[in-house]
Design a protein around this motif. Structure first.
Motif, PDB file in Angstrom:
ATOM      1  N   ALA A   1       0.818  -1.215   0.000  1.00 54.94           N
ATOM      2  CA  ALA A   1       0.000   0.000   0.000  1.00 54.94           C
ATOM      3  C   ALA A   1       0.851   1.264   0.000  1.00 54.94           C
ATOM      4  CB  ALA A   1      -0.924   0.002   1.224  1.00 54.94           C
ATOM      5  N   GLU A   2       2.097   1.164   0.435  1.00 56.21           N
ATOM      6  CA  GLU A   2       2.974   2.344   0.460  1.00 56.21           C
ATOM      7  C   GLU A   2       3.192   2.925  -0.939  1.00 56.21           C
ATOM      8  OE1 GLU A   2       4.487  -0.592   3.628  1.00 56.21           O
ATOM      9  OE2 GLU A   2       3.686  -0.645   1.602  1.00 56.21           O
ATOM     10  N   THR A   3       3.059   2.088  -1.960  1.00 57.69           N
ATOM     11  CA  THR A   3       3.350   2.535  -3.331  1.00 57.69           C
ATOM     12  C   THR A   3       2.098   2.902  -4.114  1.00 57.69           C
ATOM     13  OG1 THR A   3       3.262   0.264  -4.175  1.00 57.69           O
ATOM     14  CG2 THR A   3       5.381   1.052  -3.355  1.00 57.69           C
ATOM     15  N   TRP A   4       0.924   2.871  -3.473  1.00 54.37           N
ATOM     16  CA  TRP A   4      -0.318   3.154  -4.196  1.00 54.37           C
ATOM     17  C   TRP A   4      -0.537   4.641  -4.375  1.00 54.37           C
ATOM     18  CZ3 TRP A   4      -4.093  -0.475  -1.048  1.00 54.37           C
ATOM     19  CH2 TRP A   4      -3.717  -1.804  -1.276  1.00 54.37           C
ATOM     20  N   SER A   5      -1.089   5.013  -5.514  1.00 58.54           N
ATOM     21  CA  SER A   5      -1.604   6.367  -5.721  1.00 58.54           C
ATOM     22  C   SER A   5      -3.050   6.356  -5.231  1.00 58.54           C
ATOM     23  CB  SER A   5      -1.531   6.755  -7.203  1.00 58.54           C
ATOM     24  OG  SER A   5      -0.191   6.795  -7.639  1.00 58.54           O
ATOM     25  N   LEU A   6      -3.276   6.929  -4.069  1.00 53.97           N
ATOM     26  CA  LEU A   6      -4.563   6.806  -3.404  1.00 53.97           C
ATOM     27  C   LEU A   6      -5.646   7.609  -4.106  1.00 53.97           C
ATOM     28  CD1 LEU A   6      -3.474   7.007   0.346  1.00 53.97           C
ATOM     29  CD2 LEU A   6      -3.751   4.999  -1.109  1.00 53.97           C
ATOM     30  N   THR A   7      -6.827   6.993  -4.227  1.00 53.02           N
ATOM     31  CA  THR A   7      -8.015   7.654  -4.762  1.00 53.02           C
ATOM     32  C   THR A   7      -9.187   7.346  -3.848  1.00 53.02           C
ATOM     33  OG1 THR A   7      -8.636   5.760  -6.143  1.00 53.02           O
ATOM     34  CG2 THR A   7      -7.180   7.418  -7.136  1.00 53.02           C
ATOM     35  N   VAL A   8     -10.225   8.163  -3.948  1.00 47.68           N
ATOM     36  CA  VAL A   8     -11.417   7.952  -3.132  1.00 47.68           C
ATOM     37  C   VAL A   8     -12.059   6.605  -3.457  1.00 47.68           C
ATOM     38  CG1 VAL A   8     -13.719   8.827  -2.589  1.00 47.68           C
ATOM     39  CG2 VAL A   8     -11.824  10.427  -2.912  1.00 47.68           C
ATOM     40  N   GLY A   9     -12.112   6.265  -4.744  1.00 48.99           N
ATOM     41  CA  GLY A   9     -12.727   5.004  -5.154  1.00 48.99           C
ATOM     42  C   GLY A   9     -11.986   3.795  -4.611  1.00 48.99           C
ATOM     43  N   LEU A  10     -10.643   3.845  -4.622  1.00 50.71           N
ATOM     44  CA  LEU A  10      -9.842   2.731  -4.124  1.00 50.71           C
ATOM     45  C   LEU A  10     -10.092   2.511  -2.637  1.00 50.71           C
ATOM     46  CD1 LEU A  10      -7.540   0.634  -4.274  1.00 50.71           C
ATOM     47  CD2 LEU A  10      -5.930   2.514  -3.949  1.00 50.71           C
ATOM     48  N   LEU A  11     -10.024   3.585  -1.841  1.00 52.76           N
ATOM     49  CA  LEU A  11     -10.230   3.453  -0.408  1.00 52.76           C
ATOM     50  C   LEU A  11     -11.663   3.040  -0.082  1.00 52.76           C
ATOM     51  CD1 LEU A  11      -8.183   6.474   0.996  1.00 52.76           C
ATOM     52  CD2 LEU A  11      -7.536   4.085   0.906  1.00 52.76           C
ATOM     53  N   GLU A  12     -12.622   3.501  -0.876  1.00 51.96           N
ATOM     54  CA  GLU A  12     -14.015   3.143  -0.622  1.00 51.96           C
ATOM     55  C   GLU A  12     -14.239   1.645  -0.821  1.00 51.96           C
ATOM     56  OE1 GLU A  12     -17.722   3.597   0.711  1.00 51.96           O
ATOM     57  OE2 GLU A  12     -16.124   5.104   0.714  1.00 51.96           O
ATOM     58  N   ARG A  13     -13.627   1.062  -1.852  1.00 47.22           N
ATOM     59  CA  ARG A  13     -13.766  -0.383  -2.084  1.00 47.22           C
ATOM     60  C   ARG A  13     -13.170  -1.183  -0.924  1.00 47.22           C
ATOM     61  NH1 ARG A  13     -12.607   1.110  -7.485  1.00 47.22           N
ATOM     62  NH2 ARG A  13     -10.405   0.607  -7.216  1.00 47.22           N
ATOM     63  N   LEU A  14     -12.033  -0.722  -0.414  1.00 42.23           N
ATOM     64  CA  LEU A  14     -11.408  -1.412   0.710  1.00 42.23           C
ATOM     65  C   LEU A  14     -12.257  -1.281   1.972  1.00 42.23           C
ATOM     66  CD1 LEU A  14      -7.715  -0.323   0.087  1.00 42.23           C
ATOM     67  CD2 LEU A  14      -8.617  -2.630  -0.125  1.00 42.23           C
ATOM     68  N   LYS A  15     -12.854  -0.091   2.180  1.00 35.09           N
ATOM     69  CA  LYS A  15     -13.725   0.104   3.346  1.00 35.09           C
ATOM     70  C   LYS A  15     -14.954  -0.805   3.284  1.00 35.09           C
ATOM     71  CE  LYS A  15     -12.580   4.975   4.264  1.00 35.09           C
ATOM     72  NZ  LYS A  15     -13.108   6.372   4.263  1.00 35.09           N
ATOM     73  N   VAL A  16     -15.542  -0.917   2.104  1.00 34.42           N
ATOM     74  CA  VAL A  16     -16.727  -1.763   1.942  1.00 34.42           C
ATOM     75  C   VAL A  16     -16.388  -3.213   2.266  1.00 34.42           C
ATOM     76  CG1 VAL A  16     -18.339  -2.694   0.240  1.00 34.42           C
ATOM     77  CG2 VAL A  16     -17.862  -0.246   0.284  1.00 34.42           C
TER      78      VAL A  16
END
Length: 533
Positions: free
Chosen positions: A403-418
């Motif tokens: 995860a340290e190398t990810w370019s974070l987006t709202v959609g990416l974090l939302e999928r992980l939260k779900v």
């Protein structure tokens, strides 16, 4: 060098052939025990490790006994003091007496350093002396296969040049075409064709599931996870459970275990920090030797089941787990002072977590069950707090890997939260129909928020990269601008540094040089991604 020892070279090392090595491994239970699965032994024997790690070899001979010692560099601490390894060989009887490491914490159970040194001496036996004279009064080359030779090629069997014959796939293509015409469904070759689709329960195997997908899904983790969420329905899981009740008697049982962390492996995964060790190898399909203890457990299962007066597996209100140790001391691996050990507690707790059942009867048969017919039964109740910590150890590291190398987006974090919320609801035995707020679920489970975890990992890694002064490529790639000329039409892709710049500014690398200032800004970085949702 120790007293009475001399330096070892290619002329005075003891001769150890493949049969001596095989007999040693066969007679030493430390190297074929169930927990090793033969994977650790195979990995430790590789040339790339032993040849580079062994040094300062010395030996001493006395009354037909040759003692060889070496210093072995531990691969995880290359600058630490070398481990002392001793090999004892009875040259008169051509037998390996012992091979042990004196400094490794795992030496009592047959550590990899002893294996590496033994195989190093064996490989030196196979090497001819640099001053040797070729003699024709010798065993034929072919008869050496399986002793000092691993294999033999066609070129080695004849001094004449072997003519090259170009390979042709015409016969193979003709066979595949004919098999498809006849609709043959039990041919293994057909299963690896691009147009083949698995049917029935086999399509839920991770291996078959990946084979059936397009390259677009295979190369996109998010799309693959979304596909698995929709494919593994309650009905499908029930079908799999019913078809694999035979466990070791069912080939489907082995197929469904491939690539999956089962309940019996959960504890080992939670404490494992080695990405390429024997544990990962067994999860990915490495062959497990069928030991005497495993055979005894299968043979006694039916008898123990009758004694317990309940079937091994699921009942209406409890899970039954049966263990059959071969020795009285081995019973301590399962029960200590009437309490289930950590490894098997993790197994039964995850079984209850997956099935929704609140209790388990853990049955351990006596080592002399055939005579005594005794079974110790311990009741284990479902512990949501224990399961929460176990899932945290097993699942979060997998979900946040890299995860340290990810370019974070709202959609990416939302999928992980779900995904994480779905796991939390399963832990509490609630569903969306219960209409419980996410904040209340989080208060009960107390699990670490995955979005916050990922942001902290990235912020720490960014500070580490910025403070590097060793001119490694990690920092160089941040300043690399590969594009030349005009960029493509549309919004530019999200860059790795964009969210960092929003908090620390364009000169964030200079800010990172002050650790206290960087840590204080880390809270704001996490807050920008976790303030919503």
């Amino acid at each position: 060098m120790e007293t009475n020892f001399v330096r070892a070279d290619n002329t005075n090392l003891p001769k150890i052939d493949a049969f001596m090595v095989a007999r040693f491994f066969k007679n030493n239970a430390d190297y074929y025990a169930a927990e090793l699965k033969n994977v650790k032994t195979a990995v430790s024997a590789r040339e790339s490790y032993g040849d580079d790690a062994i040094g300062y070899v010395q030996l001493h001979r006395e009354r037909g006994i040759c003692t060889v010692k070496c210093k072995m560099c531990p691969e995880h601490k290359v600058r630490a003091k070398g481990y002392n390894v001793t090999l004892t060989v009875d040259e008169s009887d051509c037998e390996i007496i012992s091979c042990e490491c004196h400094d490794c914490a795992a030496s009592a159970g047959g550590c990899k350093h002893a294996v590496a040194f033994l195989m190093w001496v064996h490989r030196r036996t196979e090497e001819p002396s640099c001053t040797s004279i070729e003699c024709y009064w010798k065993k034929s080359t072919l008869s050496k296969v399986g002793t000092t030779m691993k294999y033999i090629t066609v070129q080695q069997m004849s001094k004449k040049e072997v003519p090259h014959r170009p390979s042709s796939s015409a016969l193979y293509d003709e066979f595949i075409t004919e098999a498809k015409k006849r609709k043959i469904d039990n041919c293994e070759l057909l299963k690896y064709q691009d147009d083949f689709r698995h049917s029935g329960i086999m399509k839920y195997s991770l291996h078959c599931l990946l084979l059936d997908q397009t390259p677009e899904i295979k190369n996109n983790v998010d799309k693959l996870i979304d596909l698995m969420k929709t494919s593994f329905t309650v009905t499908a899981i029930s079908m799999i459970e019913e078809a694999t009740r035979g466990q070791n008697k069912s080939s489907l049982w082995y197929e469904m275990r491939y690539g999956r962390i089962t309940a019996s492996k959960a504890h080992e995964v939670s404490v494992c920090h080695t990405p390429d060790g024997s544990l990962v190898a067994t999860i990915m399909g490495a062959k497990v030797p069928d030991t005497a203890a495993m055979k005894r457990g299968r043979n006694l299962e039916h008898s123990v089941r009758k004694t317990v007066t309940s079937p091994d597996g699921l009942t209406k209100d409890a899970i039954i787990e049966i263990k059959c140790p071969t020795k009285a001391k081995a019973k301590e691996n399962y029960l200590k002072n009437g309490i289930i050990t950590t490894k098997y507690k993790a197994q039964v707790q995850l079984q209850m977590y997956a099935t929704g059942i609140k209790k388990c009867y853990f049955c351990v048969a006596d080592s002399k069950f055939e005579e005594t017919r005794k079974v110790e039964i311990v009741l284990e109740n479902y512990d949501s707090e224990y399961v929460r910590n176990l899932v945290k150890k097993c699942v979060l590291p997998v979900m946040t890997y890299g995860a340290e190398t990810w370019s974070l987006t709202v959609g990416l974090l939302e999928r992980l939260k779900v995904t994480q919320r779905a796991m939390e609801r399963a832990m509490l035995r609630v569903s969306l129909r219960d209409r419980i707020r996410n904040t209340e679920i989080r208060r009960r489970t107390k699990v670490t928020d995955i979005a916050g975890k990922i942001c902290k990992l990235k912020w720490q890694w960014a500070g580490h990269i910025a403070r590097r002064t060793d001119n490694r490529w990690g920092r160089k790639v941040l300043e690399w601008r590969p594009r030349t000329g005009r960029r493509s039409v549309g919004r530019p892709p999200t860059r790795w540094t964009e969210d960092i710049v929003r908090v620390a500014g364009n000169r964030w690398m200079q800010v990172a040089s002050c650790r206290s200032l960087w840590r204080s800004k880390g809270e704001a970085f996490v807050q920008q991604w976790t303030s919503s949702g």
